[in-house]
Design a protein around this motif. Sequence first.
Motif, PDB file in Angstrom:
ATOM      1  N   SER A   3       0.844  -1.191   0.000  1.00  0.00           N
ATOM      2  CA  SER A   3       0.000   0.000   0.000  1.00  0.00           C
ATOM      3  C   SER A   3       0.877   1.237   0.000  1.00  0.00           C
ATOM      4  O   SER A   3       1.952   1.250   0.582  1.00  0.00           O
ATOM      5  N   VAL A   4       0.406   2.269  -0.665  1.00  0.00           N
ATOM      6  CA  VAL A   4       1.097   3.556  -0.659  1.00  0.00           C
ATOM      7  C   VAL A   4       0.089   4.632  -0.304  1.00  0.00           C
ATOM      8  O   VAL A   4      -1.079   4.531  -0.651  1.00  0.00           O
ATOM      9  N   ILE A   5       0.543   5.647   0.402  1.00  0.00           N
ATOM     10  CA  ILE A   5      -0.338   6.762   0.752  1.00  0.00           C
ATOM     11  C   ILE A   5      -0.563   7.591  -0.513  1.00  0.00           C
ATOM     12  O   ILE A   5       0.382   7.948  -1.201  1.00  0.00           O
ATOM     13  N   MET A   6      -1.807   7.896  -0.791  1.00  0.00           N
ATOM     14  CA  MET A   6      -2.130   8.707  -1.965  1.00  0.00           C
ATOM     15  C   MET A   6      -2.051  10.188  -1.611  1.00  0.00           C
ATOM     16  O   MET A   6      -2.311  10.570  -0.479  1.00  0.00           O
ATOM     17  N   ALA A   7      -1.712  11.003  -2.582  1.00  0.00           N
ATOM     18  CA  ALA A   7      -1.725  12.447  -2.385  1.00  0.00           C
ATOM     19  C   ALA A   7      -3.174  12.882  -2.166  1.00  0.00           C
ATOM     20  O   ALA A   7      -4.075  12.424  -2.846  1.00  0.00           O
ATOM     21  N   SER A   8      -3.372  13.758  -1.209  1.00  0.00           N
ATOM     22  CA  SER A   8      -4.723  14.195  -0.863  1.00  0.00           C
ATOM     23  C   SER A   8      -5.363  15.013  -1.981  1.00  0.00           C
ATOM     24  O   SER A   8      -4.703  15.810  -2.639  1.00  0.00           O
ATOM     25  N   THR A   9      -6.640  14.796  -2.182  1.00  0.00           N
ATOM     26  CA  THR A   9      -7.428  15.611  -3.109  1.00  0.00           C
ATOM     27  C   THR A   9      -8.418  16.470  -2.339  1.00  0.00           C
ATOM     28  O   THR A   9      -9.275  17.124  -2.927  1.00  0.00           O
ATOM     29  N   THR A  10      -8.294  16.469  -1.009  1.00  0.00           N
ATOM     30  CA  THR A  10      -9.228  17.200  -0.155  1.00  0.00           C
ATOM     31  C   THR A  10      -8.499  18.297   0.603  1.00  0.00           C
ATOM     32  O   THR A  10      -7.450  18.067   1.196  1.00  0.00           O
ATOM     33  N   LEU A  11      -9.094  19.489   0.586  1.00  0.00           N
ATOM     34  CA  LEU A  11      -8.557  20.618   1.333  1.00  0.00           C
ATOM     35  C   LEU A  11      -9.269  20.730   2.673  1.00  0.00           C
ATOM     36  O   LEU A  11     -10.479  20.480   2.777  1.00  0.00           O
ATOM     37  N   PHE A  12      -8.532  21.128   3.696  1.00  0.00           N
ATOM     38  CA  PHE A  12      -9.072  21.431   5.017  1.00  0.00           C
ATOM     39  C   PHE A  12      -8.969  22.944   5.171  1.00  0.00           C
ATOM     40  O   PHE A  12      -7.890  23.518   5.000  1.00  0.00           O
ATOM     41  N   VAL A  13     -10.085  23.598   5.465  1.00  0.00           N
ATOM     42  CA  VAL A  13     -10.122  25.061   5.574  1.00  0.00           C
ATOM     43  C   VAL A  13     -10.538  25.435   6.988  1.00  0.00           C
ATOM     44  O   VAL A  13     -11.569  24.978   7.485  1.00  0.00           O
ATOM     45  N   SER A  14      -9.715  26.236   7.651  1.00  0.00           N
ATOM     46  CA  SER A  14     -10.050  26.707   8.996  1.00  0.00           C
ATOM     47  C   SER A  14     -10.135  28.227   8.994  1.00  0.00           C
ATOM     48  O   SER A  14      -9.884  28.873   7.987  1.00  0.00           O
ATOM     49  N   ASN A  15     -10.476  28.779  10.148  1.00  0.00           N
ATOM     50  CA  ASN A  15     -10.659  30.218  10.325  1.00  0.00           C
ATOM     51  C   ASN A  15     -11.825  30.725   9.473  1.00  0.00           C
ATOM     52  O   ASN A  15     -11.755  31.778   8.838  1.00  0.00           O
ATOM     53  N   ILE A  16     -12.908  29.951   9.477  1.00  0.00           N
ATOM     54  CA  ILE A  16     -14.121  30.319   8.739  1.00  0.00           C
ATOM     55  C   ILE A  16     -15.054  31.065   9.694  1.00  0.00           C
ATOM     56  O   ILE A  16     -15.299  30.610  10.813  1.00  0.00           O
TER      57      ILE A  16
END
Length: 107
Positions: A3-16
Amino acid sequence: RKSVIMASTTLFVSNIAESLDESAFQAIYSKHPGFVSSRVRKDKTNSIVGFVEFGTHEQASRAMAVTQGHVSHDQAFAVMFAKSQKRARDDGSRESMGQQRGGGKMS
């Protein structure tokens, strides 16, 4: 199987800002190429955070570059890649790396 870790396609947004609703948050990101979905929720400290999914890592990276520091309701977004919840197996399928924490609707 390897198994290999995939590059993320999801952004985490804070300070909303609390006054920014889910549809307004989605409107900011949905105009970017590769946009798949977005959601906002309260984290364990009761702060509003958002997650935005894109089709590819490159599309997410471009959207992150454009929206980093985006000011909405007098607050500047802090944007980073979300921690990956999936692994790619060498046969091309994906396996879960555990259950996602949190979620659900904001109250």
